[in-house]
Design a protein around this motif. Structure first.
Motif, PDB file in Angstrom:
ATOM      1  N   MET A   1       9.921   9.745  -7.125  1.00  0.00           N
ATOM      2  CA  MET A   1       9.391   9.385  -6.049  1.00  0.00           C
ATOM      3  C   MET A   1       8.215   8.274  -6.358  1.00  0.00           C
ATOM      4  N   TYR A   2       8.760   7.120  -6.215  1.00  0.00           N
ATOM      5  CA  TYR A   2       7.836   5.854  -6.401  1.00  0.00           C
ATOM      6  C   TYR A   2       6.561   5.914  -5.507  1.00  0.00           C
ATOM      7  N   PHE A   3       6.706   6.544  -4.188  1.00  0.00           N
ATOM      8  CA  PHE A   3       5.673   6.363  -3.427  1.00  0.00           C
ATOM      9  C   PHE A   3       4.454   7.538  -3.877  1.00  0.00           C
ATOM     10  N   PHE A   4       4.860   8.410  -4.559  1.00  0.00           N
ATOM     11  CA  PHE A   4       3.678   9.384  -5.369  1.00  0.00           C
ATOM     12  C   PHE A   4       3.059   8.706  -6.232  1.00  0.00           C
ATOM     13  N   ASP A   5       3.770   7.910  -7.202  1.00  0.00           N
ATOM     14  CA  ASP A   5       3.032   7.221  -8.279  1.00  0.00           C
ATOM     15  C   ASP A   5       2.159   6.316  -7.490  1.00  0.00           C
TER      16      ASP A   5
ATOM     17  N   LEU B   1     -14.342  24.127   9.081  1.00  0.00           N
ATOM     18  CA  LEU B   1     -13.032  23.903   9.785  1.00  0.00           C
ATOM     19  C   LEU B   1     -12.786  22.407   9.859  1.00  0.00           C
ATOM     20  N   VAL B   2     -13.696  21.781  10.213  1.00  0.00           N
ATOM     21  CA  VAL B   2     -13.406  20.280  10.529  1.00  0.00           C
ATOM     22  C   VAL B   2     -13.232  19.673   8.935  1.00  0.00           C
ATOM     23  N   PHE B   3     -14.040  20.069   7.965  1.00  0.00           N
ATOM     24  CA  PHE B   3     -13.492  19.554   6.803  1.00  0.00           C
ATOM     25  C   PHE B   3     -11.961  19.920   6.312  1.00  0.00           C
ATOM     26  N   SER B   4     -11.674  21.231   6.541  1.00  0.00           N
ATOM     27  CA  SER B   4     -10.515  21.349   6.143  1.00  0.00           C
ATOM     28  C   SER B   4      -9.353  20.633   7.134  1.00  0.00           C
ATOM     29  N   PHE B   5      -9.586  20.739   8.386  1.00  0.00           N
ATOM     30  CA  PHE B   5      -8.499  19.932   9.063  1.00  0.00           C
ATOM     31  C   PHE B   5      -8.365  18.450   8.942  1.00  0.00           C
ATOM     32  N   PHE B   6      -9.676  17.856   8.519  1.00  0.00           N
ATOM     33  CA  PHE B   6      -9.617  16.435   8.186  1.00  0.00           C
ATOM     34  C   PHE B   6      -8.973  16.052   7.065  1.00  0.00           C
ATOM     35  N   SER B   7      -9.220  17.098   5.983  1.00  0.00           N
ATOM     36  CA  SER B   7      -8.689  16.822   4.673  1.00  0.00           C
ATOM     37  C   SER B   7      -7.152  16.861   4.626  1.00  0.00           C
ATOM     38  N   LEU B   8      -6.543  17.909   5.468  1.00  0.00           N
ATOM     39  CA  LEU B   8      -5.224  18.174   5.651  1.00  0.00           C
ATOM     40  C   LEU B   8      -4.524  16.988   6.154  1.00  0.00           C
ATOM     41  N   THR B   9      -5.097  16.385   7.400  1.00  0.00           N
ATOM     42  CA  THR B   9      -4.401  15.389   8.220  1.00  0.00           C
ATOM     43  C   THR B   9      -4.695  14.079   7.595  1.00  0.00           C
ATOM     44  N   ALA B  10      -5.762  13.981   6.763  1.00  0.00           N
ATOM     45  CA  ALA B  10      -5.594  12.576   5.956  1.00  0.00           C
ATOM     46  C   ALA B  10      -4.809  12.834   4.710  1.00  0.00           C
ATOM     47  N   ALA B  11      -4.470  14.003   4.003  1.00  0.00           N
ATOM     48  CA  ALA B  11      -3.668  13.804   2.979  1.00  0.00           C
ATOM     49  C   ALA B  11      -2.252  13.625   3.480  1.00  0.00           C
ATOM     50  N   PHE B  12      -1.974  14.163   4.525  1.00  0.00           N
ATOM     51  CA  PHE B  12      -0.429  13.936   5.043  1.00  0.00           C
ATOM     52  C   PHE B  12      -0.203  12.864   5.662  1.00  0.00           C
ATOM     53  N   SER B  13      -1.130  12.056   5.963  1.00  0.00           N
ATOM     54  CA  SER B  13      -1.010  10.788   6.747  1.00  0.00           C
ATOM     55  C   SER B  13      -0.617   9.716   5.582  1.00  0.00           C
ATOM     56  N   PHE B  14      -1.448   9.928   4.545  1.00  0.00           N
ATOM     57  CA  PHE B  14      -1.368   9.016   3.468  1.00  0.00           C
ATOM     58  C   PHE B  14      -0.109   9.184   2.741  1.00  0.00           C
ATOM     59  N   ILE B  15       0.526  10.499   2.710  1.00  0.00           N
ATOM     60  CA  ILE B  15       1.753  10.694   2.013  1.00  0.00           C
ATOM     61  C   ILE B  15       2.879  10.204   2.841  1.00  0.00           C
ATOM     62  N   ALA B  16       2.700  10.414   4.242  1.00  0.00           N
ATOM     63  CA  ALA B  16       3.661  10.002   5.090  1.00  0.00           C
ATOM     64  C   ALA B  16       3.728   8.365   5.007  1.00  0.00           C
ATOM     65  N   LEU B  17       2.621   7.648   5.058  1.00  0.00           N
ATOM     66  CA  LEU B  17       2.652   6.258   5.175  1.00  0.00           C
ATOM     67  C   LEU B  17       3.106   5.859   3.782  1.00  0.00           C
ATOM     68  N   PHE B  18       2.862   6.276   2.734  1.00  0.00           N
ATOM     69  CA  PHE B  18       3.120   5.602   1.558  1.00  0.00           C
ATOM     70  C   PHE B  18       4.802   6.064   1.295  1.00  0.00           C
TER      71      PHE B  18
ATOM     72  N   ARG C   1       6.973   6.019   3.741  1.00  0.00           N
ATOM     73  CA  ARG C   1       7.694   5.127   4.639  1.00  0.00           C
ATOM     74  C   ARG C   1       7.532   3.885   4.195  1.00  0.00           C
ATOM     75  N   PHE C   2       6.428   3.305   3.964  1.00  0.00           N
ATOM     76  CA  PHE C   2       6.007   1.677   3.672  1.00  0.00           C
ATOM     77  C   PHE C   2       5.880   1.488   2.220  1.00  0.00           C
ATOM     78  N   ALA C   3       5.792   2.410   1.021  1.00  0.00           N
ATOM     79  CA  ALA C   3       5.354   1.912   0.031  1.00  0.00           C
ATOM     80  C   ALA C   3       5.929   2.845  -1.102  1.00  0.00           C
ATOM     81  N   ASP C   4       7.266   3.208  -0.889  1.00  0.00           N
ATOM     82  CA  ASP C   4       8.361   3.899  -1.727  1.00  0.00           C
ATOM     83  C   ASP C   4       9.066   2.898  -2.643  1.00  0.00           C
ATOM     84  N   SER C   5       8.261   1.975  -3.419  1.00  0.00           N
ATOM     85  CA  SER C   5       8.613   0.754  -4.218  1.00  0.00           C
ATOM     86  C   SER C   5       8.451   0.848  -5.684  1.00  0.00           C
ATOM     87  N   ASP C   6       9.214   0.231  -6.316  1.00  0.00           N
ATOM     88  CA  ASP C   6       9.222   0.015  -7.878  1.00  0.00           C
ATOM     89  C   ASP C   6       8.913  -1.269  -8.085  1.00  0.00           C
ATOM     90  N   ALA C   7       8.302  -2.087  -7.245  1.00  0.00           N
ATOM     91  CA  ALA C   7       7.879  -3.435  -7.692  1.00  0.00           C
ATOM     92  C   ALA C   7       7.033  -3.532  -8.837  1.00  0.00           C
TER      93      ALA C   7
END
Length: 377
Positions: A8-12, A280-297, A299-305
């Motif tokens: 999973m290059y996007f995780f790297d 609550l706001v700390f927890s929800f922001f942490s979760l949404t930010a984490a999964f937005s970065f995972i989703a974006l990477f 989708r768009f950065a699963d690269s072994d360049a």
């Protein structure tokens, strides 16, 4: 069962991004309006850096612990407990000890010198002051806490080996799962905040250094990573978070969190109800930010360049040395009057570049000399 998963290059690449973000995050701390006795304080300040530090501080470590949790079962299943811990002792525990004993004192001393006109003798500082009121573990606390989480996982594996040896099955989480996780991870944050300031650090006889309000939340994210692996999330046929949905949620929670932080958490005596809201706001922001970065990477950065591969190969070393680079650079420009944004950008680019070059062309070649045919001499 073999714990292997497809690369999973996007995780790297996400891990690289978070570590580089950590570098510029620590650069930005010099320009906040706070007087940090343990950090370089620049002569120029701007409140926007307060907001940047507050926001970034929420999600960078949960993402790191989630990624670590996702790959821990794979490594343990493939190596076995003995080889797994031999590797962790060499790569995590020993570097943590070296960092705490020899590098953290230098970082603390540099910050002290930058904030005072007197320059105490370093050896005296190391022997007396550092292990007294100036004790800290710098950024190496992460390695210690990670080792503790590895130990907890190993215990869980020993108690229920069959559960982890079963082939991961693809299960798509519901919205309710994420809502319940956010609520559940907010609980230890709230309980800790009843006894400690939300950003407080404590040490237990100088051995364990933690943020008591956040340590439970970090454990939740490590466990979430293990759960995600068990349910084959982020694989070709498994759950793949939607970049648009998660990013919109993260942006909304970013503004909600910053408004709440500025409005309510800076009060002299924060009422219990407001502490619950902060959790609550700390927890929800942490979760949404984490999964937005995972989703974006994913989708768009699963690269072994090539550049991604070189950055990934050096990411751990960059993390390990970055404060040794950031603090001298921040100190060098501390009293220079210049456009604050150009200064910050210049120091950030210089810090990232130097960290990479030092790792790639100095530290990596030196470490390679200790190996022969891929094995330590």
């Amino acid at each position: 069962m073999n714990g292997t998963v497809q690369r999973m290059y996007f995780f790297d690449n996400l891990r690289v991004f978070i570590i580089l973000l950590m570098v510029v995050f620590h650069v930005g701390m010099a320009y906040t309006t706070w007087d940090l006795v343990w950090w370089v304080n620049d002569m120029q300040k701007n409140k926007l850096f307060d907001l940047f530090v507050w926001a970034t501080d929420v999600y960078i470590m949960p993402i790191m612990f989630l990624i670590a949790g996702y790959f821990t079962p794979v490594l343990l299943l493939n190596k076995g407990i003995k080889l797994f811990w031999q590797d962790k002792l060499r790569r995590i525990v020993l570097p943590w000890l070296a960092g705490v004993l020899f590098i953290a004192p230098l970082i603390g001393y540099s910050a002290l010198v930058s904030n005072t006109d007197t320059q105490p003798n370093y050896l005296s500082f190391w022997a007396n002051d550092f292990f007294g009121e100036y004790y800290q573990q710098a950024h190496y606390w992460f390695l210690e806490l990670l080792a503790i989480f590895f130990l907890l996982f190993t215990i869980a594996y020993v108690l229920r080996p069959s559960y982890f040896r079963e082939q991961p099955q693809s299960r798509i989480p519901s919205v309710w799962f994420f809502l319940l996780f956010a609520l559940f991870s907010a609980v230890p944050f709230f309980i800790g905040n009843l006894f400690f300031w939300s950003d407080a650090w404590i040490h237990v006889k100088r051995l364990i250094m933690i943020q008591p309000v956040r340590v439970g939340l970090y454990l939740c994210y490590f466990a979430l990573g293990v759960y995600a692996w068990k349910n084959a999330w982020f694989t070709r046929d498994g759950y793949r978070p939607c970049p648009f949905t998660w990013s919109i949620a993260a942006v909304i929670m970013l503004f909600v969190f910053l408004y709440y932080r500025v409005t309510f958490t800076l009060m002299p005596d924060v009422p219990v109800l407001f502490k619950a809201g902060h959790a609550l706001v700390f927890s929800f922001f942490s979760l949404t930010a984490a999964f937005s970065f995972i989703a974006l990477f994913q989708r768009f950065a699963d690269s072994d360049a090539y550049l991604w591969r070189r950055l990934a190969a050096n990411s751990y070393t960059i993390y390990f040395i970055h404060q040794c680079v950031v603090i001298p650079l921040a100190f060098a420009v501390q009293k220079i009057q210049f456009n604050i944004w150009i200064k910050y950008l210049g120091v950030s680019v210089a810090a990232v570049t130097l960290c990479f070059l030092i790792s790639e062309y100095i530290i990596s070649p030196v470490l390679s000399l200790t190996k022969k045919d891929g094995k330590p001499l």
